[in-house]
Design an enzyme around this catalytic site. Structure first.
Site, mmCIF file in Angstrom:
data_model
loop_
_atom_site.group_PDB
_atom_site.id
_atom_site.type_symbol
_atom_site.label_atom_id
_atom_site.label_comp_id
_atom_site.label_asym_id
_atom_site.label_seq_id
_atom_site.Cartn_x
_atom_site.Cartn_y
_atom_site.Cartn_z
ATOM 1 N N GLU A 1 0.837 -1.216 0.000
ATOM 2 C CA GLU A 1 0.000 0.000 0.000
ATOM 3 C C GLU A 1 0.862 1.252 0.000
ATOM 4 O O GLU A 1 0.562 2.237 -0.676
ATOM 5 C CB GLU A 1 -0.935 0.009 1.212
ATOM 6 C CG GLU A 1 -1.949 -1.133 1.259
ATOM 7 C CD GLU A 1 -2.830 -1.217 0.028
ATOM 8 O OE1 GLU A 1 -3.036 -0.189 -0.640
ATOM 9 O OE2 GLU A 1 -3.287 -2.321 -0.287
ATOM 10 N N HIS B 1 -12.575 -7.836 -5.630
ATOM 11 C CA HIS B 1 -12.418 -7.060 -6.864
ATOM 12 C C HIS B 1 -13.532 -7.305 -7.874
ATOM 13 O O HIS B 1 -13.799 -6.470 -8.723
ATOM 14 C CB HIS B 1 -11.059 -7.361 -7.502
ATOM 15 C CG HIS B 1 -9.913 -7.051 -6.583
ATOM 16 N ND1 HIS B 1 -9.671 -7.781 -5.446
ATOM 17 C CD2 HIS B 1 -8.978 -6.083 -6.612
ATOM 18 C CE1 HIS B 1 -8.624 -7.285 -4.828
ATOM 19 N NE2 HIS B 1 -8.177 -6.253 -5.503
#
Ligand code: NAG
Ligand code: ZN
Length: 638
Positions: free
Chosen positions: A383, A512
């Site tokens: 991240e 997703h």
């Protein structure tokens, strides 16, 4: 982004582009001056729409953040309202943009920005349909984020969330019945509920793509890669990588069979619930009983992090320190104030880790329900890699504040994590206790990385293979689930713990899919991060081709600013040039290339081939005995 959530999402509002075909002002003037005058005017216009776009993306990101970090009706209403306003503005801007004769512009950057504005994306939908599309996605995300299951051992305890409880059970339980329970209940709770919503989503999303002159959403998604044979390139990469995958697959099946007996067949696909991860996408959680050299340096990173009192903050600071050491940027003060890095107890939140760019060149955040585990240790680096990219390209014009392609964005943090996960680096930061390396320790470590990286490849590929055919209509709604399992078996060699039917909808149990995030980017990232790793390691003088003293898997670029500066140069370009140009800046190569990954894992591949031969292990898999039928009634009557 999360488990070895290597697949965390980064969040930017991108307006997808495509070039509208009607050019009604194509007169070419010999002296060129009308075009030049138009171009000067266009540059002023660009300034105006760039600042409007920044403003809009900023408000939308704030509203999205408010909802995703605190799922309430009110926050949803607000988010939908802001999105509708922004869509309206985007449509207005687009109408003006396509009046320009921008294909004739001489300045590369102006022309490229116009080309990006000329694709409108889902804002092309009517106000009503646009709202429906946004709401459908938000509703699916809420189902996913709020799902709670009952415990296998204590059926009255019904508050188990995906993060952290279910993830934890999948990672650590060795009871096949408990694993099956969790696997199945997650799909019964999330997948089935999303089926109708998903059909609506597919229709609306395709309608938006068609309004942008694409045949369907799959074509729209692939357009971002700017090369026409991209699908073929990806298929070729997979063909090159498949032999390595087959070796680790066969070896792990053999080990699982030693552990679980006949639950695992000798030659069939692997029962997916035994692989330590809700989606069977990365397998490092089964490392403890599958290590090449058991008893040698098999201390578990999770246990070590806990023993050393790591917290979420300490993991984030550790990651930041690495980025800083190679001359990348420290996180701004507001990052620490506004990020959410542990799961709040007082509200529902989308826990799936994500990195956010608020488009004002200052505000960048991460939202993650961080746990002190080896997986989250890697996810945090992942991240933060997104945030580093945001920081490096923040001064580009707003339309270039993207990865060179989305696979590049996913690769940055992972690339750093490849250094971090070398035994050399883990020892340096005190997370590996032995004093020196030996070949067994190193191979065990390489195997652990392989359980995340090699095993992910077919999953990273098939997610969108499935969706491309959904969007194009090649796969019909009545075959959605069975097609999913066909691909799972064909590419991954895995099977469900029980028979499936079209009354289930297992793809929707993956974030997703329901969150409208394309997935090919992760496959691309897993290939190119090794190309990038090879390039930075060469710059750092830590890797030489065919030099056994400087192997790629033991390179650690920590504190090497030559390596960092080379990376920085590529990152700072954003999407101002097509991705091959960006890749060339770092690697000297203009195409994706599997050889980086293959070279990195070569010692493991050699070992696996020998070991599998020694054990007489079957390579590949025979067809699964599990079936997928139209309906449950079919299942019973057959
Ligand atoms: C969550 O959102 C609601 C509005 O729906 C707000 O009243 C509440 O304060 C928010 N909670 C937090 C912790 O931000
Ligand atoms: Zn990510």
């Amino acid at each position: 982004m999360q488990f070895l959530r290597i697949d965390s999402v980064y969040y930017v509002m991108f307006t997808k582009l495509f070039l509208i075909g009607t050019c009604w002002c194509c007169l070419v003037y010999a002296g060129g001056s009308p075009v030049e005058n138009e171009e000067i005017e266009a540059q002023n216009f660009l300034k105006t729409i760039n600042s409007k776009t920044e403003e809009n993306q900023h408000s939308l990101a704030l509203a999205e953040w408010a909802y995703n970090s605190n799922i309430t009706e009110e926050n949803l209403r607000n988010q939908l309202a802001v999105a509708a306003e922004v869509a309206k503005d985007e449509k207005e801007i687009w109408k003006k943009v396509i009046q320009y004769n921008w294909r004739q512009f001489l300045d590369y950057s102006t022309k490229r920005q116009f080309s990006k504005y000329a694709i409108l994306g889902s804002s092309a939908l009517s106000e009503d349909k646009f709202r429906q599309l946004r709401k459908t996605i938000s509703d699916m995300k809420a189902i996913y984020a709020k799902a709670k299951l009952c415990d296998f051992k204590d059926p009255k305890k019904c508050d188990l969330a995906l993060e952290p409880e279910l993830t934890q059970i999948l990672a650590t339980s060795r009871n096949p019945d408990e694993l099956k329970h969790v696997w199945l209940e997650w799909r019964n709770t999330v997948g089935v509920k999303c089926r109708n919503l998903y059909n609506d989503y597919v229709n609306l999303s395709n309608e938006a793509a068609r309004l942008n002159n694409f045949s369907d959403t799959s074509e729209y998604w692939l357009n971002d890669y700017e090369v026409s044979d991209f699908k073929q390139q990806v298929q070729n990469l997979w063909e090159q990588l498949r032999p390595l995958y087959l070796q680790i697959h066969a070896y792990v099946r053999f080990k699982l069979r030693e552990k679980y007996g006949d639950v695992v067949s000798e030659k069939g696909p692997i029962p997916i619930h035994l692989l330590g991860n809700m989606w069977g996408q990365t397998w490092s959680n089964v490392a403890d009983f599958a290590l090449p050299y058991s008893g040698v340096e098999d201390e578990d990173l999770t246990a070590e992090l806990i023993r050393q009192n790591y917290t979420a903050v300490k993991i984030f600071k550790t990651a930041e320190e690495f980025f800083k050491s190679i001359n990348l940027t420290e996180m701004p003060q507001t990052f620490w104030e506004r990020s959410i890095i542990t799961k709040p107890a007082d509200r529902d939140m989308v826990c799936h880790a994500s990195a956010w760019d608020f488009s004002d060149t200052k505000d960048f955040r991460i939202k993650q329900c961080t746990e002190v585990t080896k997986e989250h240790f890697v996810i945090v680096h992942h991240e933060m890699g997104h945030v580093e990219y945001f920081l490096e390209y923040k001064d580009q014009p707003v339309k270039f504040r993207e990865g060179a392609n989305d696979g590049f964005h996913e690769a940055v943090g992972d690339l750093i994590a490849l250094s971090v996960r070398s035994t050399k680096h883990l020892r340096k930061i005190g997370l590996l206790k032995s004093k020196t390396d030996n070949s067994q320790t190193i191979l065990n470590n390489l195997f652990k990385v392989g359980l995340d990286k090699i095993t992910f490849l077919p999953f990273g590929y098939l997610m969108d293979l499935w969706r491309w055919d959904i969007f194009s209509g090649k796969t019909k709604p009545e075959n959605y689930n069975c097609k999913w399992w066909e691909l799972r078996e064909k590419y991954q060699g895995v099977e469900p713990p029980v028979d499936r039917s079209e009354e289930d909808f297992d793809p929707a149990a993956k974030y997703h899919i329901i969150a409208d995030v394309p997935y090919l980017r992760y496959f691309i990232s897993f290939v190119i991060q090794f190309q990038f790793h090879r390039a930075v390691c060469e710059k750092a003088g830590q890797y030489e081709h065919n030099n056994p003293d400087k192997p790629l898997h033991e390179c650690d670029i920590y504190q090497n600013t030559d390596a960092g500066n080379a990376l920085k140069k590529m990152l700072s370009m954003g999407s101002s040039k097509p991705w091959p140009d960006a890749m060339e800046v770092l690697t000297g190569q203009r195409t994706m290339d599997a050889s980086g990954l293959l070279e990195y894992f070569k010692p493991l591949q050699n070992w696996l081939e020998e070991e599998n031969k020694k054990n007489g292990v079957f390579i590949g898999w025979e067809p699964s005995k599990k079936v997928c039928k139209k309906s449950n009634t079919d299942l019973k009557s057959n």
